[in-house]
Design an enzyme around this catalytic site. Structure first.
Site, mmCIF file in Angstrom:
data_model
loop_
_atom_site.group_PDB
_atom_site.id
_atom_site.type_symbol
_atom_site.label_atom_id
_atom_site.label_comp_id
_atom_site.label_asym_id
_atom_site.label_seq_id
_atom_site.Cartn_x
_atom_site.Cartn_y
_atom_site.Cartn_z
ATOM 1 N N HIS A 31 0.878 -1.175 0.000
ATOM 2 C CA HIS A 31 0.000 0.000 0.000
ATOM 3 C C HIS A 31 0.918 1.228 0.000
ATOM 4 O O HIS A 31 2.009 1.179 0.577
ATOM 5 C CB HIS A 31 -0.843 -0.050 1.281
ATOM 6 N N ASP B 210 3.424 -4.728 7.830
ATOM 7 C CA ASP B 210 2.133 -4.056 7.707
ATOM 8 C C ASP B 210 1.059 -5.117 7.966
ATOM 9 O O ASP B 210 0.838 -5.997 7.126
ATOM 10 C CB ASP B 210 2.010 -3.484 6.285
ATOM 11 N N GLN C 114 -4.084 -5.501 7.010
ATOM 12 C CA GLN C 114 -5.076 -6.406 6.406
ATOM 13 C C GLN C 114 -5.008 -7.808 7.003
ATOM 14 O O GLN C 114 -5.698 -8.705 6.523
ATOM 15 C CB GLN C 114 -4.891 -6.487 4.880
ATOM 16 N N LYS D 190 -10.158 -0.692 10.413
ATOM 17 C CA LYS D 190 -10.322 -1.887 9.573
ATOM 18 C C LYS D 190 -10.667 -3.105 10.417
ATOM 19 O O LYS D 190 -10.699 -4.236 9.924
ATOM 20 C CB LYS D 190 -9.040 -2.150 8.778
ATOM 21 N N CYS E 71 -4.673 2.303 -3.874
ATOM 22 C CA CYS E 71 -3.472 2.873 -3.228
ATOM 23 C C CYS E 71 -2.277 1.942 -3.382
ATOM 24 O O CYS E 71 -1.464 1.781 -2.451
ATOM 25 C CB CYS E 71 -3.702 3.174 -1.750
#
Ligand SMILES: Cc1ncc(COP(=O)(O)O)c(C=O)c1O
Length: 410
Positions: free
Chosen positions: A120, A197, A200, A223, A363
């Site tokens: 991202h 990261d 997600q 999220k 993104c």
């Protein structure tokens, strides 16, 4: 189970353009259960005051709510202590903090920073800035046809010159799960730090940052059922100790004179300014909600939805799905295109049937470029409140999209 869960999300119980609302954009942001809405409301109704600053009851309560969230997050992601949990606005702020505080201070000319092509922009643009400012090289790990970083890439790209490796656990475009543990191990074997990261992944599967041995991990509360405006930077204590502050101002200092400042201890050193206590109250409630369902059940619900969707999409000859179709290798995100129809037209027509999906380049321009789909993709993403009716609405909507544009439904 998900039908019961759905009742906790009042926003989903409405009609859009005269149709039952189908929300398939949880990778962008999830909807919020009543418990989270009430936790935020309760904070403002009963406890609102500036935390850490007032020597009176409400300020102490506000501090307690905020600091309790740190403990809840620590336990949820398996951190060792509260000093390792820094509250930020979102994953983007966390990566900017890492890039400015660690990257700008510890990267030298000729060093290498390794990311993947699936990042991202929030885990890409900040490292470009560091590389440019310091004369370092930004290197990319590329993906195989399934959308996964290969062992070869890991072995070849992470070298003795690598000082930072910063890679996503789950792609926000393809939903593919990357071999994050191997990447972290390789980074450490060459003396580099490994940042991950988990924006997600942490909403969708059990994550233990200590077991993964990541030096830092980043995610956004919104999220994973919490309000917008609160996110987390996890960092190993020894890493955070050697990093200078990012944002300076109130509450992150120990002592200030006209010409100099000493800084507060961790975690306050990185939390300048008035804290987001309402966000923290919501995040605690969101994590409690997920814990009650159980992360194993979260995974199972999504797995069933993704399997069914992939199966149904396969039956549509005009649909191309990107990345692996093996549900063991992916999370609740599916990217696809519809032959002959621009993704934005697909989204607009689906919207007229009450179906909300995300389209565009997500993104992640370099990834879409690498995939050769510069016009973007359609992306559906699931969460615990989605049901098989939502899958049905998507499939019917896609057939109608083709019909609308004169292709017939085959
Ligand atoms: C994998 C990943 N990382 C980082 C981000 C950035 O999150 P935020 O916009 O909350 O900062 C996103 C948002 O979609 C994401 O999917």
């Amino acid at each position: 189970m998900n039908k019961e869960i759905k009742k906790d999300f009042p926003i989903l119980d409405q009609e859009i353009h005269g149709h039952r609302f189908t929300y398939l954009d949880s990778a962008a942001t999830t909807q919020k259960p009543i418990a989270v809405l009430e936790a935020v409301n309760d904070y403002y109704k009963n406890y609102n005051a500036n935390p850490h600053r007032g020597a009176y009851y409400l300020s102490e309560k506000s501090t307690e709510i905020y600091e309790n969230t740190r403990t809840v997050v620590k336990e949820f992601i398996g951190a060792k202590n509260e000093k390792e949990i820094i509250f930020v606005k979102n994953a983007t702020e966390a990566f900017n903090l890492l890039a400015h505080s660690y990257g700008m201070n510890f990267i030298k000319e000729g060093d290498e920073i390794v990311i993947s092509v699936a990042e991202h922009h929030s885990n890409l643009v900040p490292w470009q800035q560091v590389a440019k400012a310091k004369g370092a090289l930004l290197k990319y790990l590329y993906l195989d046809e399934e959308g996964i970083i290969t062992e070869e890439e890991i072995a070849n790209k992470i070298t003795n010159k690598t000082k930072i490796v910063s890679v996503t656990h789950v792609s926000n475009v393809l939903g593919t799960i990357q071999p994050i543990k191997k990447i972290i191990e390789k980074a450490h074997s060459v003396g580099a730090v490994a940042f991950i990261d988990i924006a997600q992944s942490v909403p969708h599967m059990k994550i233990d940052v200590s077991q993964l041995d990541a030096d830092a991990a980043v995610f956004s509360g919104h999220k994973m059922l919490a309000p917008m405006g609160i996110g987390v930077l996890y960092g190993k204590e020894e890493l955070l100790e050697k990093m200078p502050p990012f944002m300076c101002g109130g509450d992150m200092i120990e002592y200030v004179t006209e010409q100099d400042t000493t800084f507060a201890e961790l975690p306050n050193k990185f939390e300048g300014g008035t804290q987001n206590v309402e966000g923290a109250a919501g995040l605690t409630s969101a994590i409690q909600y997920l814990n009650e369902i159980g992360m194993d059940n979260v995974e199972q619900i999504e797995d069933e939805l993704v399997s069914e969707t992939l199966k149904r999409l396969e039956e549509l000859p005009f649909v191309t799905v990107y990345g692996t179709k093996d549900t063991k290798k992916k999370s609740g995100v599916i990217s696809f295109n519809v032959e002959g129809i621009h993704p934005h037209d697909v989204a607009s027509i689906l919207d007229s049937y009450g179906v909300a999906i995300r389209v565009g380049r997500h993104c992640a321009y370099p990834l879409l470029n690498y995939m050769g789909v510069n016009a973007g993709t359609c992306r559906v993403s699931f969460y615990i409140y989605n049901t098989m009716e939502d899958v049905e609405a998507l499939i019917e909507g896609l057939k109608n999209t083709r019909k609308w544009l004169g292709y017939g439904s085959k």
